[in-house]
Every structure is written in C-alpha cells, then in structure tokens.
Design a protein around this motif. Structure first.
Motif, mmCIF file in Angstrom:
data_model
loop_
_atom_site.group_PDB
_atom_site.id
_atom_site.type_symbol
_atom_site.label_atom_id
_atom_site.label_comp_id
_atom_site.label_asym_id
_atom_site.label_seq_id
_atom_site.Cartn_x
_atom_site.Cartn_y
_atom_site.Cartn_z
ATOM 1 N N VAL A 169 36.513 -32.015 -15.771
ATOM 2 C CA VAL A 169 35.257 -32.121 -16.520
ATOM 3 C C VAL A 169 34.053 -32.270 -15.603
ATOM 4 C CG1 VAL A 169 36.274 -32.986 -18.654
ATOM 5 C CG2 VAL A 169 35.532 -34.604 -16.931
ATOM 6 N N GLN A 170 34.224 -32.874 -14.448
ATOM 7 C CA GLN A 170 33.091 -33.060 -13.547
ATOM 8 C C GLN A 170 32.560 -31.727 -13.013
ATOM 9 O OE1 GLN A 170 33.948 -36.164 -10.719
ATOM 10 N NE2 GLN A 170 33.908 -37.707 -12.320
ATOM 11 N N ASP A 171 33.380 -30.690 -13.053
ATOM 12 C CA ASP A 171 32.930 -29.364 -12.623
ATOM 13 C C ASP A 171 31.904 -28.770 -13.591
ATOM 14 O OD1 ASP A 171 34.682 -29.558 -10.477
ATOM 15 O OD2 ASP A 171 36.283 -28.452 -11.500
ATOM 16 N N ASP A 172 31.844 -29.318 -14.818
ATOM 17 C CA ASP A 172 30.897 -28.828 -15.829
ATOM 18 C C ASP A 172 29.529 -29.499 -15.723
ATOM 19 O OD1 ASP A 172 32.996 -27.295 -16.726
ATOM 20 O OD2 ASP A 172 33.456 -28.583 -18.442
ATOM 21 N N ILE A 173 29.369 -30.401 -14.764
ATOM 22 C CA ILE A 173 28.134 -31.174 -14.624
ATOM 23 C C ILE A 173 27.223 -30.529 -13.585
ATOM 24 C CG2 ILE A 173 27.170 -33.442 -14.018
ATOM 25 C CD1 ILE A 173 28.795 -33.266 -16.703
ATOM 26 N N LEU A 174 25.991 -30.266 -13.986
ATOM 27 C CA LEU A 174 24.979 -29.676 -13.105
ATOM 28 C C LEU A 174 24.497 -30.694 -12.079
ATOM 29 C CD1 LEU A 174 23.170 -27.163 -12.620
ATOM 30 C CD2 LEU A 174 21.546 -28.171 -14.230
ATOM 31 N N GLU A 227 22.767 -29.585 -31.872
ATOM 32 C CA GLU A 227 21.620 -29.598 -32.780
ATOM 33 C C GLU A 227 21.737 -30.667 -33.858
ATOM 34 O OE1 GLU A 227 18.823 -27.705 -32.389
ATOM 35 O OE2 GLU A 227 19.837 -27.134 -30.540
ATOM 36 N N SER A 228 20.601 -31.305 -34.138
ATOM 37 C CA SER A 228 20.532 -32.247 -35.251
ATOM 38 C C SER A 228 20.635 -31.440 -36.536
ATOM 39 C CB SER A 228 19.199 -33.004 -35.210
ATOM 40 O OG SER A 228 19.121 -33.870 -36.307
ATOM 41 N N ILE A 229 21.446 -31.929 -37.487
ATOM 42 C CA ILE A 229 21.655 -31.191 -38.736
ATOM 43 C C ILE A 229 20.658 -31.588 -39.814
ATOM 44 C CG2 ILE A 229 24.085 -30.671 -38.333
ATOM 45 C CD1 ILE A 229 24.799 -33.093 -40.111
ATOM 46 N N GLY A 230 19.799 -32.559 -39.517
ATOM 47 C CA GLY A 230 18.702 -32.853 -40.426
ATOM 48 C C GLY A 230 18.938 -33.977 -41.405
ATOM 49 N N VAL A 287 23.882 -34.112 -16.376
ATOM 50 C CA VAL A 287 23.339 -32.971 -17.104
ATOM 51 C C VAL A 287 24.431 -31.920 -17.180
ATOM 52 C CG1 VAL A 287 21.581 -31.145 -17.107
ATOM 53 C CG2 VAL A 287 20.983 -33.457 -16.338
ATOM 54 N N LEU A 288 24.734 -31.475 -18.392
ATOM 55 C CA LEU A 288 25.758 -30.463 -18.611
ATOM 56 C C LEU A 288 25.234 -29.088 -18.213
ATOM 57 C CD1 LEU A 288 28.657 -30.310 -19.781
ATOM 58 C CD2 LEU A 288 27.613 -29.788 -22.001
ATOM 59 N N LYS A 289 26.050 -28.311 -17.537
ATOM 60 C CA LYS A 289 25.663 -26.953 -17.159
ATOM 61 C C LYS A 289 25.373 -26.161 -18.436
ATOM 62 C CE LYS A 289 28.235 -26.666 -12.826
ATOM 63 N NZ LYS A 289 29.431 -26.100 -12.149
ATOM 64 N N PRO A 290 24.265 -25.443 -18.477
ATOM 65 C CA PRO A 290 23.882 -24.684 -19.678
ATOM 66 C C PRO A 290 24.955 -23.704 -20.144
ATOM 67 C CG PRO A 290 22.034 -24.766 -18.155
ATOM 68 C CD PRO A 290 23.215 -25.353 -17.442
ATOM 69 N N GLU A 291 25.686 -23.088 -19.233
ATOM 70 C CA GLU A 291 26.697 -22.100 -19.654
ATOM 71 C C GLU A 291 27.811 -22.743 -20.478
ATOM 72 O OE1 GLU A 291 27.568 -22.858 -15.161
ATOM 73 O OE2 GLU A 291 25.801 -22.642 -16.430
ATOM 74 N N ILE A 292 27.942 -24.032 -20.465
ATOM 75 C CA ILE A 292 28.972 -24.718 -21.251
ATOM 76 C C ILE A 292 28.594 -24.735 -22.735
ATOM 77 C CG2 ILE A 292 30.229 -26.895 -21.585
ATOM 78 C CD1 ILE A 292 30.804 -25.487 -18.884
ATOM 79 N N TYR A 293 27.310 -24.933 -23.035
ATOM 80 C CA TYR A 293 26.897 -25.096 -24.428
ATOM 81 C C TYR A 293 26.073 -23.943 -24.994
ATOM 82 C CZ TYR A 293 22.579 -26.906 -22.306
ATOM 83 O OH TYR A 293 21.443 -27.062 -21.560
ATOM 84 N N GLU A 294 25.717 -22.964 -24.182
ATOM 85 C CA GLU A 294 24.917 -21.838 -24.712
ATOM 86 C C GLU A 294 25.801 -20.732 -25.247
ATOM 87 O OE1 GLU A 294 22.309 -20.800 -21.433
ATOM 88 O OE2 GLU A 294 20.854 -22.274 -22.083
#
Length: 180
Positions: free
Chosen positions: A2-7, A76-79, A173-180
């Motif tokens: 999991v640490q590899d996913d951290i920017l 994302e917040s669902i509101g 900070v999570l690498k953007p490619e993980i959540y985009e």
C-alpha cells in the motif's frame, strides 16, 4: 504494498503522536476550567486510530462511545448524512467531545452537532486530526485541530479511499492514478 500508492507523506507517525500529547493537554485543561468531563464520541471508522492515540493521553476518567455516520462514496460527498450506528450512552445533559479524522466540507459535522443538541447535550466540541479548509462548504470549525492539510486526497491513520489505506501509520497523499 500500500505504501507504493502514496505520492508523499504529509504528517509522520511521530508528528501525530506528539500532536496528540499537545491536544490532550489542551482539551483536559479546557474541561477542567469548565468543571466537566466529556463523553468522548468517535465517528467510525476514520477516527479510531486518532481517538485511540488521543484518549490514552487523558488523565480524566474517560467514557467513550462511537457513532457511524456516512456522507461519502469513494472520493465524493454524496450530499446527505446517514446515521448508520448511533451511540449507546445518553448525550442528555452531558458535554460531548466529538472525535473526527478530518473536517472537509463540514456537512457531516454540522448535522452530527445538530443531532447532539437535539439529544440534549450541554455542549459539543470537536477535535479533528486534520482540517482541510479549502474544501469547506458549511460554516463549522473544529475546536481542536491536529494539522491543517492542503486540498489533496489524503489517506492513512484512519482516513481511507474505498475502505483501504486506513492502516497506514502516517498521513499521505494518494497517487492520483489510484482514484481517477
């Protein structure tokens, strides 16, 4: 791993531990001045590592409870805010110290604070490990804040992305490619 996913690491485990010592001293002093002892309520699941680190520093007899509320799906917040699990201890005529992992949009905390007032709590204070003011949509501030973070996707020390990364012993900070 999991640490590899951290920017990058924003807050180290040692910095969190030291800040918990400082926060506990400040919180204890404030409640001593008021002559009260709060019920410490953690918001599941994100607050658990922070709450555990914080409460072991308190010298007052500590009653703890938990609530599970949700307003997020992924990034994302669902509101709306759902109460999935309510606390077992009565809040009536008791001060509440609400423990949160992060103050983000503020939606959840505004609703939970309102709920405690409706339940008859004498006071509701908020202690949050992180504050992300750039994302605030609702007027609310934590009474006690561990660290202010930039508007980046942070995980670790209880904070997650799709229920993962909570176990990291730091805030990263999570690498953007993980959540985009």
């Amino acid at each position: 791993m999991v640490q590899d996913d951290i920017l990058k690491v924003l807050v180290t485990e040692e910095e969190i531990e030291q800040r918990c010592v400082e926060l506990a001293e400040q919180i204890e002093a404030d409640y001593q001045k008021e002559g009260t002892v709060p019920v410490v309520v953690g918001l599941l699941k994100g607050s658990v590592p922070f709450m555990a680190e914080l409460i072991k520093r308190f010298k007052f007899p500590c009653e703890i409870d938990f609530m599970k509320v949700s307003s997020y799906d992924g990034t994302e917040s669902i509101g709306d805010v759902r109460i999935d699990l309510d606390m077992q201890i009565s809040a009536k005529e008791r001060p509440i110290l609400l423990v949160e992992d992060i103050v983000d949009t503020g939606r959840t905390l505004v609703e939970v604070k309102k709920m405690f007032k409706n339940k008859g709590a004498t006071d509701v204070k908020i202690v949050s490990l992180l504050d992300k003011p750039d994302r605030r949509e609702f007027e609310i501030e934590a009474d006690y804040v561990g660290f202010t973070v930039p508007n980046e996707f942070v995980v670790g020390y209880g904070l997650d992305y799709n229920q993962k990364y909570r176990n990291l012993p730091f805030i990263g900070v999570l690498k953007p490619e993980i959540y985009e």
